[in-house]
Design a protein around this motif. Sequence first.
Motif, PDB file in Angstrom:
ATOM      1  N   GLN A 198     103.961  -6.503 111.774  1.00 41.69           N
ATOM      2  CA  GLN A 198     103.866  -5.052 111.350  1.00 41.69           C
ATOM      3  C   GLN A 198     104.691  -4.639 110.359  1.00 41.69           C
ATOM      4  O   GLN A 198     104.541  -3.696 109.601  1.00 41.69           O
ATOM      5  N   SER A 199     106.137  -5.273 110.187  1.00 39.44           N
ATOM      6  CA  SER A 199     106.938  -5.063 109.119  1.00 39.44           C
ATOM      7  C   SER A 199     106.351  -5.457 107.748  1.00 39.44           C
ATOM      8  O   SER A 199     106.683  -4.905 106.663  1.00 39.44           O
ATOM      9  N   HIS A 200     105.406  -6.179 107.685  1.00 33.05           N
ATOM     10  CA  HIS A 200     104.652  -6.501 106.409  1.00 33.05           C
ATOM     11  C   HIS A 200     103.248  -6.007 106.420  1.00 33.05           C
ATOM     12  O   HIS A 200     102.348  -6.640 105.874  1.00 33.05           O
ATOM     13  N   ASN A 201     103.029  -4.889 107.266  1.00 32.93           N
ATOM     14  CA  ASN A 201     101.673  -4.251 107.153  1.00 32.93           C
ATOM     15  C   ASN A 201     100.626  -4.916 107.798  1.00 32.93           C
ATOM     16  O   ASN A 201      99.513  -4.671 107.414  1.00 32.93           O
ATOM     17  N   TRP A 202     101.031  -6.047 108.482  1.00 27.48           N
ATOM     18  CA  TRP A 202      99.930  -6.467 109.383  1.00 27.48           C
ATOM     19  C   TRP A 202      99.306  -5.660 110.560  1.00 27.48           C
ATOM     20  O   TRP A 202     100.347  -5.052 111.079  1.00 27.48           O
TER      21      TRP A 202
END
Length: 516
Positions: A132-136
């Motif tokens: 999630q921190s890499h926008n997944w």
Amino acid sequence: SPAPTPKAEQRDPNPAAMATERPVRLVLDASLLLDPVGAGAPVPTLRPGAEALLRRLRHSNLGVAICHPEEMPTTVSGFLEMAADLNSFGYISLPAPTGNHLLNELMLEWSRTSSCFYATSTVDEDLFSELQSHNWKVIAVDNECGTKDSGVVNIGKLQELLITLATLIKKEIASSSILMVGYAMKPSREEDFAKRGAFPLYPSQNGLIFVPLSFELHLASQLQEVDIILHKMTDEIISIDPNCSISFPRGISFSAGMSEVIRFMEEYPDFCIIDPFKNISPLLDRLQIQEILVRLQELGSEGRPKLRAPHSLKVINFSGSELQKQLAEANLSFPLIVKPQVACGVADAHNMALVFQIEEFSNLSVPLPAILQEYIDHGSKIYKFYVIGDKVFHAVKTSMPNANLLKSSSGDEPLTFNSLKTLPVATKEQLLLNRAQDNKSLNIGVVEEAAKLLKESLGLTIFGFDVVVQEGSGDHVIVDLNYLPSFKEVPDSEAMPAFWDAIRQSYESKKGKVQT
């Protein structure tokens, strides 16, 4: 510390050209695909529903990869790699995490260039956090305990993944022009359409997303997500009472799933469905088809070939003493082609016979009631027309030989066949003979006018019909009419854009009528 370098066996799936510049990547974790019941077995297996999921994703226009941890046994990793190869997916073997890095360089690169989704059946809060921190976007499937992470989408069944994914993609694109099409048809038909690229999960060039409607799930919640229903209702017919005049839905029994779609449409008549059941139902009955086609005969004019339906007669038995008289009154002479009145949706709808004399009606196996039609000598050439929205396509196919050739091989017996499986088509020698004698050609203009009138009178978006040119007279005779054909003879490069445009135009037309 740096993220681990991708291993050599990692393959980057290459999504096809998309409707927007930002492609969509989907990574399927091994836990999502493997059957947990068979864990530790010598031969790994896919969990129920996984094979259908992979098949649909193969033709989805998404960049898909299968992912597993590096320490997985080679029998399992090899099984997953084979599944990836079979479906033309990418394949990622994740090394053990180094420091705070749980993703490899390939997945990090995707996060910079694509909209990325990770689907799993295993809860790993640390991995979810890094994704999630890499926008997944993370989708957790079939987790008994679930996850407390508010950013993770939790769903109960694997069968919910596609419609969940489609909804998220639509939200990600954030365009009101994107429409979601929920389709319902038998698996073999779905596969035929899908492998031609007809059902992309990422928007088509005119902004359509396609998802299968699952009759195993709660249908109302699926229908809340879609904008359009596309269906082949005849795939869901359980039975038809041939003694009941086919007037939808009287006399027709449908599967539970299709019955629910019908109830939905009764409750929400303004919802866009391709096509309305009442518009399709006349095509279930060859007598009603005949009545529709007879109305086209006014198209004939001076200097143009006559367009007509075949002369025909409905019979409820083959043994009546009045049959000869009925044939004369109907302008019918032998040979005759005998077809069940029920045109589709039941197993024996395509069981037919060619009868050469009155005596051959005894013990005939064609279901009753039946339609008797004149057999048209047509030089073994049939023209298949497809109306897809406002476009009309046609193809030429080899058909049955002329009656004299069929009679010589029938042995004084009626010639029985299934028109879908065992149609007696002409041999190469017969085709050469027909070509030498053929002096009648198809008048495209006359048939295209008929296509336009049929579209208006039937109210259908996608349908097909067959035309033969009678030897001698040159009459153009329409011998069959059907809803949502495969139009497999039309090149994909022409058929798919026309198919998508037809669906979109139908929606916009329906929306315009509702608003006025």
